[in-house]
Design an enzyme around this catalytic site. Structure first.
Site, PDB file in Angstrom:
ATOM      1  N   ARG A 202      39.228 -10.974  50.376  1.00  0.00           N
ATOM      2  CA  ARG A 202      40.463 -11.452  49.736  1.00  0.00           C
ATOM      3  C   ARG A 202      40.157 -12.158  48.421  1.00  0.00           C
ATOM      4  O   ARG A 202      40.860 -11.980  47.430  1.00  0.00           O
ATOM      5  CB  ARG A 202      41.222 -12.380  50.692  1.00  0.00           C
ATOM      6  CG  ARG A 202      42.553 -12.828  50.139  1.00  0.00           C
ATOM      7  CD  ARG A 202      43.559 -13.110  51.241  1.00  0.00           C
ATOM      8  NE  ARG A 202      44.860 -13.460  50.685  1.00  0.00           N
ATOM      9  CZ  ARG A 202      45.301 -14.716  50.613  1.00  0.00           C
ATOM     10  NH1 ARG A 202      44.561 -15.713  51.056  1.00  0.00           N
ATOM     11  NH2 ARG A 202      46.487 -14.959  50.083  1.00  0.00           N
TER      12      ARG A 202
ATOM     13  N   HIS B  80      41.634 -11.017  44.804  1.00  0.00           N
ATOM     14  CA  HIS B  80      42.417 -11.931  43.965  1.00  0.00           C
ATOM     15  C   HIS B  80      41.722 -12.211  42.642  1.00  0.00           C
ATOM     16  O   HIS B  80      42.377 -12.384  41.612  1.00  0.00           O
ATOM     17  CB  HIS B  80      42.688 -13.242  44.710  1.00  0.00           C
ATOM     18  CG  HIS B  80      43.791 -13.123  45.715  1.00  0.00           C
ATOM     19  ND1 HIS B  80      44.631 -14.155  46.041  1.00  0.00           N
ATOM     20  CD2 HIS B  80      44.205 -12.074  46.453  1.00  0.00           C
ATOM     21  CE1 HIS B  80      45.511 -13.749  46.953  1.00  0.00           C
ATOM     22  NE2 HIS B  80      45.267 -12.487  47.226  1.00  0.00           N
TER      23      HIS B  80
ATOM     24  N   VAL C  57      43.495 -10.496  38.794  1.00  0.00           N
ATOM     25  CA  VAL C  57      44.024 -11.458  37.816  1.00  0.00           C
ATOM     26  C   VAL C  57      42.964 -11.597  36.724  1.00  0.00           C
ATOM     27  O   VAL C  57      41.861 -12.041  37.011  1.00  0.00           O
ATOM     28  CB  VAL C  57      44.272 -12.845  38.474  1.00  0.00           C
ATOM     29  CG1 VAL C  57      44.838 -13.826  37.460  1.00  0.00           C
ATOM     30  CG2 VAL C  57      45.208 -12.711  39.672  1.00  0.00           C
TER      31      VAL C  57
ATOM     32  N   ASN D 260      47.088 -18.199  45.900  1.00  0.00           N
ATOM     33  CA  ASN D 260      45.705 -18.633  46.074  1.00  0.00           C
ATOM     34  C   ASN D 260      45.544 -19.747  47.080  1.00  0.00           C
ATOM     35  O   ASN D 260      44.428 -20.146  47.381  1.00  0.00           O
ATOM     36  CB  ASN D 260      45.148 -19.151  44.739  1.00  0.00           C
ATOM     37  CG  ASN D 260      44.738 -18.001  43.855  1.00  0.00           C
ATOM     38  OD1 ASN D 260      44.421 -16.920  44.337  1.00  0.00           O
ATOM     39  ND2 ASN D 260      44.766 -18.250  42.571  1.00  0.00           N
TER      40      ASN D 260
ATOM     41  N   HIS E  28      42.612  -5.213  55.198  1.00  0.00           N
ATOM     42  CA  HIS E  28      43.325  -5.929  56.257  1.00  0.00           C
ATOM     43  C   HIS E  28      42.822  -5.557  57.653  1.00  0.00           C
ATOM     44  O   HIS E  28      43.441  -5.899  58.647  1.00  0.00           O
ATOM     45  CB  HIS E  28      44.834  -5.700  56.128  1.00  0.00           C
ATOM     46  CG  HIS E  28      45.433  -6.389  54.936  1.00  0.00           C
ATOM     47  ND1 HIS E  28      46.757  -6.273  54.573  1.00  0.00           N
ATOM     48  CD2 HIS E  28      44.881  -7.229  54.025  1.00  0.00           C
ATOM     49  CE1 HIS E  28      46.993  -6.997  53.486  1.00  0.00           C
ATOM     50  NE2 HIS E  28      45.864  -7.583  53.128  1.00  0.00           N
TER      51      HIS E  28
ATOM     52  N   THR F 140      40.295  -4.746  66.534  1.00  0.00           N
ATOM     53  CA  THR F 140      38.932  -5.204  66.250  1.00  0.00           C
ATOM     54  C   THR F 140      39.010  -6.152  65.054  1.00  0.00           C
ATOM     55  O   THR F 140      38.734  -5.767  63.919  1.00  0.00           O
ATOM     56  CB  THR F 140      38.005  -4.007  65.941  1.00  0.00           C
ATOM     57  OG1 THR F 140      38.655  -3.185  64.949  1.00  0.00           O
ATOM     58  CG2 THR F 140      37.750  -3.165  67.173  1.00  0.00           C
TER      59      THR F 140
HETATM   60  C1  HEM Z   1      49.668  -4.686  48.364  1.00  0.00           C
HETATM   61  C2  HEM Z   1      48.559  -5.320  48.448  1.00  0.00           C
HETATM   62  C3  HEM Z   1      48.296  -6.571  49.244  1.00  0.00           C
HETATM   63  C4  HEM Z   1      49.169  -7.507  49.709  1.00  0.00           C
HETATM   64  C5  HEM Z   1      50.658  -7.562  49.542  1.00  0.00           C
HETATM   65  C6  HEM Z   1      48.381  -8.482  50.437  1.00  0.00           C
HETATM   66  C7  HEM Z   1      48.887  -9.621  51.017  1.00  0.00           C
HETATM   67  C8  HEM Z   1      48.186 -10.473  51.838  1.00  0.00           C
HETATM   68  C9  HEM Z   1      48.721 -11.652  52.470  1.00  0.00           C
HETATM   69  C10 HEM Z   1      50.119 -12.202  52.295  1.00  0.00           C
HETATM   70  C11 HEM Z   1      47.739 -12.176  53.250  1.00  0.00           C
HETATM   71  C12 HEM Z   1      47.840 -13.402  54.153  1.00  0.00           C
HETATM   72  C13 HEM Z   1      47.293 -14.630  53.492  1.00  0.00           C
HETATM   73  C14 HEM Z   1      47.412 -15.848  54.367  1.00  0.00           C
HETATM   74  O1  HEM Z   1      48.264 -15.921  55.240  1.00  0.00           O
HETATM   75  O2  HEM Z   1      46.617 -16.772  54.172  1.00  0.00           O
HETATM   76  C15 HEM Z   1      46.583 -11.338  53.096  1.00  0.00           C
HETATM   77  C16 HEM Z   1      45.381 -11.557  53.725  1.00  0.00           C
HETATM   78  C17 HEM Z   1      44.263 -10.817  53.464  1.00  0.00           C
HETATM   79  N1  HEM Z   1      44.118  -9.832  52.511  1.00  0.00           N
HETATM   80 FE1  HEM Z   1      45.593  -8.922  51.529  1.00  0.00          FE
HETATM   81  N2  HEM Z   1      47.073  -8.105  50.416  1.00  0.00           N
HETATM   82  C18 HEM Z   1      46.971  -6.956  49.692  1.00  0.00           C
HETATM   83  C19 HEM Z   1      45.830  -6.260  49.386  1.00  0.00           C
HETATM   84  C20 HEM Z   1      44.570  -6.643  49.788  1.00  0.00           C
HETATM   85  C21 HEM Z   1      43.352  -6.028  49.341  1.00  0.00           C
HETATM   86  C22 HEM Z   1      43.259  -4.916  48.314  1.00  0.00           C
HETATM   87  C23 HEM Z   1      42.344  -6.660  49.992  1.00  0.00           C
HETATM   88  C24 HEM Z   1      40.859  -6.429  49.882  1.00  0.00           C
HETATM   89  C25 HEM Z   1      40.303  -5.256  49.717  1.00  0.00           C
HETATM   90  C26 HEM Z   1      42.936  -7.641  50.866  1.00  0.00           C
HETATM   91  C27 HEM Z   1      42.256  -8.417  51.752  1.00  0.00           C
HETATM   92  C28 HEM Z   1      42.829  -9.371  52.561  1.00  0.00           C
HETATM   93  C29 HEM Z   1      42.116 -10.072  53.613  1.00  0.00           C
HETATM   94  C30 HEM Z   1      40.678  -9.819  54.036  1.00  0.00           C
HETATM   95  C31 HEM Z   1      43.002 -10.995  54.172  1.00  0.00           C
HETATM   96  C32 HEM Z   1      42.696 -12.028  55.265  1.00  0.00           C
HETATM   97  C33 HEM Z   1      42.231 -13.291  54.589  1.00  0.00           C
HETATM   98  C34 HEM Z   1      41.739 -14.373  55.533  1.00  0.00           C
HETATM   99  O3  HEM Z   1      41.542 -14.148  56.722  1.00  0.00           O
HETATM  100  O4  HEM Z   1      41.534 -15.490  55.037  1.00  0.00           O
HETATM  101  N3  HEM Z   1      44.287  -7.619  50.696  1.00  0.00           N
HETATM  102  N4  HEM Z   1      46.868 -10.322  52.228  1.00  0.00           N
HETATM  103  C1  LIG Z   2      40.311  -0.112  69.112  1.00  0.00           C
HETATM  104  O1  LIG Z   2      38.930  -0.325  68.904  1.00  0.00           O
HETATM  105  C2  LIG Z   2      38.052   0.549  69.587  1.00  0.00           C
HETATM  106  C3  LIG Z   2      36.658   0.169  69.235  1.00  0.00           C
HETATM  107  O2  LIG Z   2      36.337  -1.083  69.729  1.00  0.00           O
HETATM  108  C4  LIG Z   2      38.333   1.978  69.184  1.00  0.00           C
HETATM  109  O3  LIG Z   2      37.515   2.848  69.918  1.00  0.00           O
HETATM  110  C5  LIG Z   2      39.791   2.306  69.402  1.00  0.00           C
HETATM  111  O4  LIG Z   2      40.064   3.590  68.914  1.00  0.00           O
HETATM  112  C6  LIG Z   2      40.676   1.300  68.736  1.00  0.00           C
HETATM  113  N1  LIG Z   2      42.054   1.582  69.046  1.00  0.00           N
HETATM  114  C7  LIG Z   2      43.021   1.551  68.151  1.00  0.00           C
HETATM  115  C8  LIG Z   2      44.347   1.926  68.641  1.00  0.00           C
HETATM  116  O5  LIG Z   2      42.872   1.229  66.998  1.00  0.00           O
HETATM  117  C1  LIG Z   3      41.683 -23.694  47.504  1.00  0.00           C
HETATM  118  C2  LIG Z   3      42.402 -24.448  46.482  1.00  0.00           C
HETATM  119  O1  LIG Z   3      41.841 -24.872  45.473  1.00  0.00           O
HETATM  120  N1  LIG Z   3      43.682 -24.638  46.698  1.00  0.00           N
HETATM  121  C3  LIG Z   3      44.526 -25.378  45.799  1.00  0.00           C
HETATM  122  C4  LIG Z   3      45.757 -24.564  45.507  1.00  0.00           C
HETATM  123  O2  LIG Z   3      46.690 -25.295  44.768  1.00  0.00           O
HETATM  124  C5  LIG Z   3      47.117 -26.481  45.385  1.00  0.00           C
HETATM  125  C6  LIG Z   3      48.239 -27.067  44.554  1.00  0.00           C
HETATM  126  O3  LIG Z   3      47.885 -27.198  43.207  1.00  0.00           O
HETATM  127  C7  LIG Z   3      45.930 -27.418  45.553  1.00  0.00           C
HETATM  128  O4  LIG Z   3      46.349 -28.617  46.198  1.00  0.00           O
HETATM  129  C8  LIG Z   3      44.887 -26.725  46.400  1.00  0.00           C
HETATM  130  O5  LIG Z   3      43.737 -27.519  46.494  1.00  0.00           O
END
Ligand code: HEM
Ligand SMILES: *[C@@H]1O[C@H](CO)[C@@H](O)[C@H](O)[C@H]1NC(C)=O
Ligand SMILES: CC(=O)N[C@H]1CO[C@H](CO)[C@@H](O)[C@@H]1O
Ligand SMILES: *[C@@H]1O[C@H](CO)[C@@H](O)[C@H](O)[C@H]1NC(C)=O
Length: 323
Positions: free
Chosen positions: A61, A65, A69, A93, A189, A240
Site C-alpha cells: 500500500r 500511494h 502521487v 494516508n 488486496h 488466505t
Molecule cells: C482502485 C484502486 C484502489 C483503491 C480504491 C484502494 C483502496 C483501499 C482502501 C480504502 C484500503 C483500506 C485502508 C484502510 O482501511 O486502512 C486499502 C487497503 C490496501 N490496499 Fe488498496 N486500493 C486500491 C489499489 C491498490 C493497489 C494498486 C495496491 C497495491 C498493489 C493496494 C494495496 C493495498 C493493501 C495491501 C491494503 C491493506 C493495507 C493494510 O493492511 O495496511 N491497493 N486499499
Molecule cells: C482458499 O485457499 C486455498 C489455499 O489455502 C485454495 O486452495 C483455495 O482455492 C482458496 N479458495 C478460494 C475460494 O479462494
Molecule cells: C502516518 C502519519 O503520518 N499519519 C498522519 C496523517 O495525518 C494526520 C493529520 O495531519 C497526522 O496526525 C498523522 O500523524
C-alpha cells in the site's frame, strides 16, 4: 563574451540532459556504489516480517500511494511538522504504515554507504522483499530512483473504495496502466485489511455481498461508526489473508469482496473475464503481478541528478523549494 557565456550555458544544458537520459533505472544500480544495499533492506524486512507478516500489506500500500502521487519519489515518507503538512497529512494516508521499517533500513544503509541509496528505492526493494516473503513472486526490480523535494497533502488524489471500475480506471490510465493492469494491481488486496468505515455501507442488504460474509462483518464492525483510529478492520482476502496469491480473485467471484471496488472488479462487464482468468491461473497471476509492480515502481521516477538522496527518509535534506 556574451556569446561565450551562451555557448557554455548551452553546453551545460546539453550535458545535463544527456546525463539525465542515460541515468535510467536499472537492476543492480547499487552493485558497485553500495553492494550491500539490497541485502540490508531484505534483512530488515525479514526481521519485521517474522514478527508480523502484515508488513507485506503495509509495503504494497505504501508503494502504491507513493507512486501514484508525484511518482515513486518517497514523498509519502515526509513527516508532517507543526509548520508544514505533507502527504502523510492527507486523508488516504492516515492508515499507511511501515514507516519505522523504512527508517531502520535507511539508517543501516547510511552506516554502510552514506547518501547513496534513495528512500524511494528502499520502499521499492522492501515491497519486493515483503511480497516474496508472503508467498508471492520473487523478481528483480530496477533501482536508481531519487528522492523528491516536495510533499504536499493537496497532491494526494487517490481512488476511493466505492468508485466504479470505470472511475477507478481513470486514475490508472493517467499513470499509463491498462484495465488489465488495474485488475492485476488490485490483486494487492490479497493481503491486508480495511477499516469498517470503508465498507460499512455494504453490510445491510447489499445484494452483491455474500450474506454470510455480511453477517460476519456486521458483527466485527459493530453497530456504530467509529473514528478511524478506533475502527475495527477486516481482512481484504478472507481466505488466505497473509499470503500473496490469487485467492483474492476467487473470493470476489464468490461475492466475498470486502470493499465495493473489490466486488465491482468481479461484477463489472469490463473486468469479470479478467478476474476469472486470474483466479484460475495462479502462476499467471504471479508473473503478471510482478511485472505490474515493476511498472508501478517506475511511474514518474526521478533519476540522474534530479531530486536528492535523503539522509533521513522522513525529512528533506534541505528546505523544500515549494510547498
Ligand atoms: C482502485 C484502486 C484502489 C483503491 C480504491 C484502494 C483502496 C483501499 C482502501 C480504502 C484500503 C483500506 C485502508 C484502510 O482501511 O486502512 C486499502 C487497503 C490496501 N490496499 Fe488498496 N486500493 C486500491 C489499489 C491498490 C493497489 C494498486 C495496491 C497495491 C498493489 C493496494 C494495496 C493495498 C493493501 C495491501 C491494503 C491493506 C493495507 C493494510 O493492511 O495496511 N491497493 N486499499
Ligand atoms: C482458499 O485457499 C486455498 C489455499 O489455502 C485454495 O486452495 C483455495 O482455492 C482458496 N479458495 C478460494 C475460494 O479462494
Ligand atoms: C502516518 C502519519 O503520518 N499519519 C498522519 C496523517 O495525518 C494526520 C493529520 O495531519 C497526522 O496526525 C498523522 O500523524
Ligand atoms: C453486462 O452485460 C449484460 C449482458 O451481457 C447486461 O445485461 C448488463 O446490463 C451489463 N451490465 C453493465 C453494468 O453494463
Amino acid at each position: 563574451m556574451h556569446r561565450l557565456k551562451m555557448s557554455i550555458l548551452f553546453f551545460v544544458t546539453l550535458l545535463s540532459s544527456l546525463s539525465f537520459s542515460f541515468a535510467d533505472l536499472q537492476v543492480g544500480f547499487y552493485a558497485s556504489s553500495c553492494p550491500q544495499a539490497e541485502s540490508t533492506v531484505q534483512a530488515v524486512v525479514a526481521k519485521y516480517f517474522a514478527v508480523d507478516p502484515s508488513v507485506a500489506a503495509a509495503f504494497l500500500r505504501m508503494h502504491f500511494h507513493d507512486c501514484f502521487v508525484r511518482g515513486c519519489d518517497a514523498s509519502i515518507l515526509i513527516a508532517p511538522t507543526k509548520k508544514k503538512q505533507s502527504e502523510r497529512s492527507a486523508g488516504p494516508n492516515l492508515t499507511v504504515r511501515g514507516f519505522e521499517i523504512v527508517d531502520e533500513a535507511k539508517s543501516n544503509i547510511e552506516a554502510l554507504c552514506p547518501s547513496t541509496v534513495s528512500c524511494a528505492d528502499i520502499i521499492t526493494l522492501a515491497t519486493r522483499d515483503a511480497v516474496a516473503l508472503a508467498g508471492g513472486p520473487s523478481y528483480d526490480v530496477p533501482t536508481g530512483r531519487r528522492d523528491g523535494l516536495v510533499s504536499n497533502p493537496n497532491d494526494v488524489n487517490l481512488p476511493g473504495p466505492s468508485l466504479s471500475i470505470s472511475q477507478a480506471l481513470q486514475f490508472f490510465t493517467k499513470k499509463g496502466f491498462t484495465l488489465e493492469d488495474m485488475a492485476v494491481l488490485l490483486g494487492g488486496h490479497t493481503v491486508g485489511v480495511a477499516h469498517c468505515t470503508f465498507f460499512r455501507h455494504r453490510l445491510n442488504g447489499d445484494p452483491t455481498m455474500d450474506p454470510a460474509l455480511a453477517a460476519k462483518l456486521r458483527k466485527s464492525c459493530g453497530r456504530r461508526p467509529r473514528p478511524l483510529k478506533k475502527d475495527p478492520t477486516a481482512f481484504l482476502d478472507q481466505n488466505t489473508s497473509f499470503v500473496v496469491d490469487n485467492s483474492y480473485y476467487n473470493q470476489i467471484l464468490m461475492n466475498r469482496g470486502v470493499m465495493q471496488i473489490d466486488q465491482e472488479l468481479a461484477l463489472d462487464n469490463s473486468t469479470s473475464a479478467i478476474v476469472a482468468d486470474l483466479g484460475s491461473d495462479s502462476s499467471g497471476f504471479m508473473e503478471k503481478f510482478a511485472d505490474a509492480l515493476v511498472r508501478m515502481g517506475s511511474v514518474e521516477v526521478l533519476v540522474g541528478s534530479a531530486g536528492e538522496i535523503r539522509k533521513i527518509c522522513s525529512k528533506f535534506n534541505k528546505p523544500s523549494l515549494k510547498s
